[in-house]
Structures are given as C-alpha cells and as structure tokens.
Write an enzyme that holds these catalytic residues in place. Structure first.
Site, PDB file in Angstrom:
ATOM      1  N   GLU A 174       0.809  -1.221   0.000  1.00 39.16           N
ATOM      2  CA  GLU A 174       0.000   0.000   0.000  1.00 39.16           C
ATOM      3  C   GLU A 174       0.842   1.272   0.000  1.00 39.16           C
ATOM      4  OE1 GLU A 174      -3.687   0.045   0.204  1.00 39.16           O
ATOM      5  OE2 GLU A 174      -3.310  -1.980  -0.546  1.00 39.16           O
ATOM      6  N   HIS A 249      -4.760   1.828   6.999  1.00 39.83           N
ATOM      7  CA  HIS A 249      -3.344   2.091   6.750  1.00 39.83           C
ATOM      8  C   HIS A 249      -2.726   2.609   8.040  1.00 39.83           C
ATOM      9  CE1 HIS A 249      -4.450   2.834   2.279  1.00 39.83           C
ATOM     10  NE2 HIS A 249      -3.908   1.646   2.387  1.00 39.83           N
ATOM     11  N   CYS A 370      -2.910  11.462   3.648  1.00 38.68           N
ATOM     12  CA  CYS A 370      -3.235  10.642   2.475  1.00 38.68           C
ATOM     13  C   CYS A 370      -2.922  11.379   1.183  1.00 38.68           C
ATOM     14  CB  CYS A 370      -4.716  10.269   2.480  1.00 38.68           C
ATOM     15  SG  CYS A 370      -5.178   9.002   3.669  1.00 38.68           S
TER      16      CYS A 370
END
Length: 447
Positions: A174, A249, A370
């Site tokens: 990720e 995450h 993000c």
C-alpha cells in the site's frame, strides 16, 4: 549538502465521487452515494498546498489519473466506441463503472514507497510503485503511476524507479501510507520503519473484521529493492484490533518526522518491544527517539479514525519545533481538540497546529497525510526534479483557473456514464500535461 522533506500532493480528479468502494475505510462506506463536488475538492487540496508552500515548505503537485479508465474496461471485455463502452458498463455492471471512475489516485501516500539516497546503498532515491492489490479500484492505478513518477523524477543519475510488486495476495503493498522514516537531518542516514498488517507465509495475529492490506513480505521486498541496510530497517506489525476499527493504513494511527513518532498507544502489536528496537537502532545513528504516544483514555481509536488525528502532516520548523497539519474534523471533536490544545501548550516538540477544511477528501476517507507523498531530497536531487510540478504562486493561480474551467461542482453516480464527462476529463488532463511538462503520460495520449 542540505536535505528537505518535499511533499508531493495529488490533485483531486474530475470524477471524484462517493461510491463506498473501500471496505475497511469507514468514512468511504459511510458517505456512499452522497453527491460530491469535484471542483471544491480540488480547490481544498490546492489551498492546503499553497498554505504550506507559503510557510516555506517545498511543495510539489502530482496529477490525477485518467478516469473513467476505458482501457481497463476493454481488458474486461467491453467493446465498441468509448461511448458504447460507458453505456454498456453503466447498464450491466454499474459498480464496475464506479470503480474505474474512482479519483482515489489523489491519495498519493499510496502511490509508492520512497527511500532517500542517504539510506540506499547506491546513493540514489528509490521509488517502488504500490500494487494496491487489496482494492480493484486502486490496483488499476499502478500502471499509470509507473509512468507518472519517472515524468516527475526524471533523472537516472539521482532516481531509481521500480515497478509494482506482483499483484498477488502474498505481496499486497500500500505504499508510503505504511512507511515512516526516523532520524535527524534529512540528508543523513535514518531508520526506515515498515508497518504491515499480516504475514503472508507465516501464521500470526490478523484482524477479523477488515482486511490487512499490507504484508510483511511486501515490505521486505521493497526494502531489498531499495538497497536498505538491515541495521537501519525495522518491520513492525500494526495492531490487528485497530485495523478492525477502521485503521486500514498505518497513517491513520501514526505519523513521523525526523526523530519524532506521534502515534496512538494501540497502534502497534508488541508496542514496547517495537519502541525499544527503534531506540536501539536510532542510537546507532546517535539519534534519540521522541515518542509521543496518545493514550486511549484521552483519545479513543474510534475518535482518532473519525477525525483523522494521526492522518496529519508533521512538519519540521526552522526553530526546531514541529507543526501539525490537521483536518477540520480534529478541531470539531471535543476530546481530540482538548488533547491537541494541551499538546501544543506543553514543552514537547509539537508547538503549532494548522487546521484545513478537506471535507470532500475526508468524506471519502483521506486526510492531509493521504493526499501527499513525502520525498526526502538533497539539493542536487531537488534540482533534478521536473521543476514545472513545484508549486509557485503562479502555478497555484494557473491550477485554480484550470480547475474552474474544467471541473464540475456536483457529481453523482449517474453522471459517470456521461460521455461528455470522459471528454471533459481528457481535455483537462491533456492541458495539465502541458502545464506540468509531463509529456504523454495518459493512455488516451499514447493511443
């Protein structure tokens, strides 16, 4: 040689919409089917970029990807003209249309993992594109990301680009959202901290409700590709219990800069051992870890997730202190704001807060952290970056005007099948590649 942590923020794409595509991301599923405002979303992101650039931070811009991804639909058996493909998929596979129209590439923390030249054996900056295997709408980003990054970091003397790991369950990766770096001056060697959710080839603790997207094997592969010293690398398992509470995450529960690690007390499995290991490795660099651990009693995991307290940007200031960039939701939550107010009034390293309205991104599950890819560069490497992507007052004005010209101010699912939206997007992106001097990075430009 001086070093800098440069933030490369993703521009929100023209098809930004709320589809609830990301199981495990509670904001994404909560706001499914709401009406979005792509124009406002892009402007909110640009305002954050400009504010940080105005404070003196190095700030770059990464473009959105082409959406809807017609080429992906053709690989899945849809045929005819682009208009026919859109009509067919809207009629027969509407969720698929939503997935190939996702603007999720705005969250560039998932674009790649980046290791600075100070940490790599060959003295170059290494990028590995994230395969984002766990979610289809994200996995389709990797192909274009592998073209975009070399168009920005386009000097082989300084930059090494690795393609995504094989897109299989064993190697789910990720990107930088599960990666931190801890040390002193940016241009000096540091400890790289890879955080994973599960082991693919071994048994161990795993979440039961939501998927663990990152594997230890993927993190280890990236570390090898980047030629990292094992003595300065740690692999840490995220607490499965917090994944089951929506921490999909690690950047939803922890953030770092230089020698400071700001995290929730429940972020990591075997947290005491983890911190001891990091302290020991940092001592080898004559650095001392400053560990700011937020107690569950003061801020619950649920509040941390709903406000994205840790999905913040921790930025080093010229006076040696640190600035925390947080979303408006953190200020709106009484317990989180109380904690933050006490934090900055104390004698710790974080002494300033900056609050930003990023609600369009937040409702889809992405906060300040993000939206940016951190890239540590020295002077020579910074000079080698495509200069047209670095935010200046003039570029900010140009991009704002570009958004005003091309973006819609409301979007619903039914709009995704509109062939005019596809053409609007291609026209806008074609113009953007000229603004940012990227060349033909999009499939429609190369075909």
């Amino acid at each position: 040689m001086a070093g800098y942590e440069v933030n490369f923020d993703g521009l929100v794409g023209l098809t930004h919409h709320y589809a609830g595509l990301s199981f495990g991301n509670e904001a994404s599923t909560t706001h499914q089917n709401h009406t979005s405002n792509p124009r406002l979303a892009a402007k909110q992101g640009l305002l954050k970029m400009k504010a940080l650039a105005d404070l003196g931070y190095k700030q770059g811009v990464l473009p959105p990807q082409e959406r809807p991804a017609i080429g992906v639909l053709r690989k899945l058996g849809f045929s005819g003209s682009d208009e026919q493909v859109l009509s067919d998929v809207a009629r027969n596979a509407p969720r698929l249309l939503s997935a190939v129209s996702s603007a999720s590439s705005m969250w560039t923390a998932n674009a790649a993992t980046v290791s600075p030249s100070a940490d790599s054996a060959d003295g170059r900056v290494h990028f590995t594109v994230a395969n984002l295997h766990n979610k289809f709408h994200r996995a389709i980003e990797a192909e274009t990301t592998a073209v975009l990054l070399p168009a920005v970091f386009n000097n082989h003397r300084h930059f090494v680009h690795h393609n995504a790991l094989p897109s299989v369950t064993l190697l789910g990766d990720e990107g930088a959202a599960n990666h931190n770096r801890l040390g002193g001056e940016y241009a000096s060697p540091a400890i790289q901290m890879f955080v994973y959710g599960r082991q693919g080839m071994e048994s161990g603790a795993v979440p039961g409700r939501y998927p663990a997207r990152q594997t230890r094997e993927a993190s280890q592969a990236v570390a090898r590709l980047h030629q990292l010293d094992p003595k300065r690398t740690v692999f840490v398992q995220q607490n499965p219990a917090v994944i089951d509470q929506g921490v999909f995450h690690n950047d939803v529960i922890a953030v770092s800069n230089r020698n400071v690690l700001f995290h929730h007390e429940l972020a990591f499995l075997s947290s005491t051992q983890v911190m001891d290991d990091i302290r020991c490795k940092m001592a080898g660099l004559e650095q001392q870890l400053v560990n700011i651990e937020v107690p569950e009693a003061e801020v619950s995991v649920a509040d941390a997730v709903s406000t994205y307290l840790f999905n913040s940007q921790l930025l080093h200031k010229a006076n040696g202190k640190m600035l925390l960039v947080i979303p408006q939701e953190s200020q709106d939550n009484p317990s989180v704001w109380r904690y933050l107010s006490e934090l900055v009034s104390g004698d710790g390293p974080i002494d300033e807060l900056r609050v930003f309205d990023l609600r369009e991104s937040m409702r889809n599950g992405g906060g300040p952290a993000c939206l940016r890819l951190r890239v540590v560069l020295n002077d020579a490497e910074l000079q080698a970056v495509n200069s047209r992507v670095m935010l200046t007052p003039a570029l900010f004005v140009t991009l704002n005007n570009w958004v005003d010209q091309h973006y819609r101010d409301h979007l619903q699912f039914k709009d995704l099948a509109d062939p005019h939206l596809l053409q609007e997007g291609r026209q806008a992106l074609d113009e953007l590649t000229r603004i940012l001097n990227l060349g033909p990075v999009y499939p429609f430009q190369r075909n």
